[in-house]
Design an enzyme around this catalytic site. Structure first.
Site, PDB file in Angstrom:
ATOM      1  N   ILE A 189     -11.997 -17.501   7.612  1.00 46.39           N
ATOM      2  CA  ILE A 189     -13.265 -16.851   7.944  1.00 46.39           C
ATOM      3  C   ILE A 189     -14.113 -16.990   6.689  1.00 46.39           C
ATOM      4  O   ILE A 189     -13.878 -16.305   5.698  1.00 46.39           O
ATOM      5  CB  ILE A 189     -13.075 -15.375   8.326  1.00 46.39           C
ATOM      6  N   PRO A 190     -15.103 -17.883   6.696  1.00 49.23           N
ATOM      7  CA  PRO A 190     -15.733 -18.322   5.445  1.00 49.23           C
ATOM      8  C   PRO A 190     -16.789 -17.379   4.886  1.00 49.23           C
ATOM      9  O   PRO A 190     -17.981 -17.712   4.819  1.00 49.23           O
ATOM     10  CB  PRO A 190     -16.343 -19.673   5.841  1.00 49.23           C
ATOM     11  N   CYS A 191     -16.366 -16.200   4.452  1.00 47.79           N
ATOM     12  CA  CYS A 191     -17.327 -15.271   3.863  1.00 47.79           C
ATOM     13  C   CYS A 191     -17.876 -15.805   2.540  1.00 47.79           C
ATOM     14  O   CYS A 191     -18.914 -15.339   2.063  1.00 47.79           O
ATOM     15  CB  CYS A 191     -16.697 -13.895   3.668  1.00 47.79           C
ATOM     16  N   HIS A 192     -17.199 -16.815   1.958  1.00 53.46           N
ATOM     17  CA  HIS A 192     -17.705 -17.402   0.715  1.00 53.46           C
ATOM     18  C   HIS A 192     -18.989 -18.200   0.946  1.00 53.46           C
ATOM     19  O   HIS A 192     -19.676 -18.556  -0.012  1.00 53.46           O
ATOM     20  CB  HIS A 192     -16.640 -18.313   0.095  1.00 53.46           C
ATOM     21  N   ARG A 193     -19.324 -18.489   2.206  1.00 53.70           N
ATOM     22  CA  ARG A 193     -20.545 -19.231   2.517  1.00 53.70           C
ATOM     23  C   ARG A 193     -21.754 -18.320   2.705  1.00 53.70           C
ATOM     24  O   ARG A 193     -22.819 -18.773   3.107  1.00 53.70           O
ATOM     25  CB  ARG A 193     -20.341 -20.075   3.787  1.00 53.70           C
TER      26      ARG A 193
END
Length: 292
Positions: free
Chosen positions: A255-259
């Site tokens: 789940i790409p919360c880094h984006r």
């Protein structure tokens, strides 16, 4: 048996030292981006020969230090967003690239836990967990029979396991690498064509699940702001609540919360450290250039 145990400890220690070196190199590149430091300068900062550093960095980051230098800077992300709010994908396309690569084809499906599973702390759930290495350090990954329920970067194995157990205080845990975990870990390899559909079995409120599902729609190499995510879920005034939901994301990287970054271009926060967030943004941007 004793020899094997000692050897295993030595390998883990070496892996940890190497991760620290790469993290220090990433920080040095970021802080000195405008000076465009040479390979020899960066290698000297982490006390390695240029040849050894080049090989080690490439093994961990998946790209050479020179490639990584081109994408890791926060200033790069800021300039991209200031230019009519375009994304990294738009910038790549305008530079003559044809797409975001094979990761865009990956489909990750979220299944929320039942109200009973949510309320009783995972009672009757059997959770397998294991530790692995990835380009951004050690990671703990856990799964139920339905899918991945937790993935977290693990600088301290005992603490990361404790954090998992706090999320599911009544579950039964077993240290076991199962096929669900193996499939999920393929996301860190250089060839994503072998990935099967990744199923996530998550404990979260309806609002959190909605936010996490929206994050899955951000392609690799693209950045969104917290306000943009709020708009996509039809809650334009809920940026702060969106930020809280993103901060409670239980599945790192998948789940790409880094984006997600701030609207002004700064990175904002990240549960597992800003160095990792910078590394992942740079890694994905670099792979965008490599895969298309």
């Amino acid at each position: 048996m004793y020899f094997c145990a000692v050897k295993n400890i030595e390998m883990r220690t070496e892996t940890h030292i190497n991760y620290i070196r790469i993290a220090e190199a990433i920080d040095y590149i970021r802080e000195n981006f405008r000076e465009q430091p040479a390979l020899e300068q960066i290698a000297e900062k982490v006390n390695l020969s240029p040849f050894h550093f080049q090989r080690l960095f490439t093994d961990w980051a998946g790209v050479s230090p020179k490639k990584f230098l081109q994408y890791i800077s926060v200033e790069y992300a800021k300039e991209i967003l200031k230019d009519k709010q375009v994304t990294l994908f738009d910038a790549a396309y305008e530079s003559g690239l044809s797409g975001t690569g094979r990761l865009h084809d990956l489909f990750v499906q979220i299944e929320g836990m039942t109200p009973g599973e949510y309320k009783n702390g995972g009672e009757d759930l059997k959770i397998n967990y294991s530790y692995a290495e990835c380009p951004f350090g050690n990671i703990l990954v856990a799964s139920t029979q339905k899918g991945i329920c937790y993935m977290a970067f693990s600088d301290d194995e005992h603490k990361s396991l404790h954090d998992l157990q706090v999320r599911f205080p009544n579950a039964a845990f077993k240290q076991l690498l199962d096929p669900l975990q193996q499939n999920a870990l393929y996301i860190f390899t250089h060839d994503w064509s072998n990935l099967s559909q990744i199923k996530l079995h998550l404990k979260g409120t309806p609002f959190q699940l909605k936010v996490w599902d929206t994050l899955l729609k951000i392609p690799s190499g693209q950045l969104n702001s917290y306000g943009s995510i709020a708009g996509k879920i039809a809650r334009p005034n809920a940026s702060r609540a969106v930020g809280t939901a993103i901060g409670s994301n239980p599945v790192a990287f998948l789940i790409p919360c880094h984006r997600v970054i701030q609207s002004g271009g700064s990175l904002g926060g990240y549960m597992w450290g800003l160095t990792r967030k910078r590394a992942m943004i740079g890694w994905e941007a670099a792979r965008l250039n490599i895969l298309v």
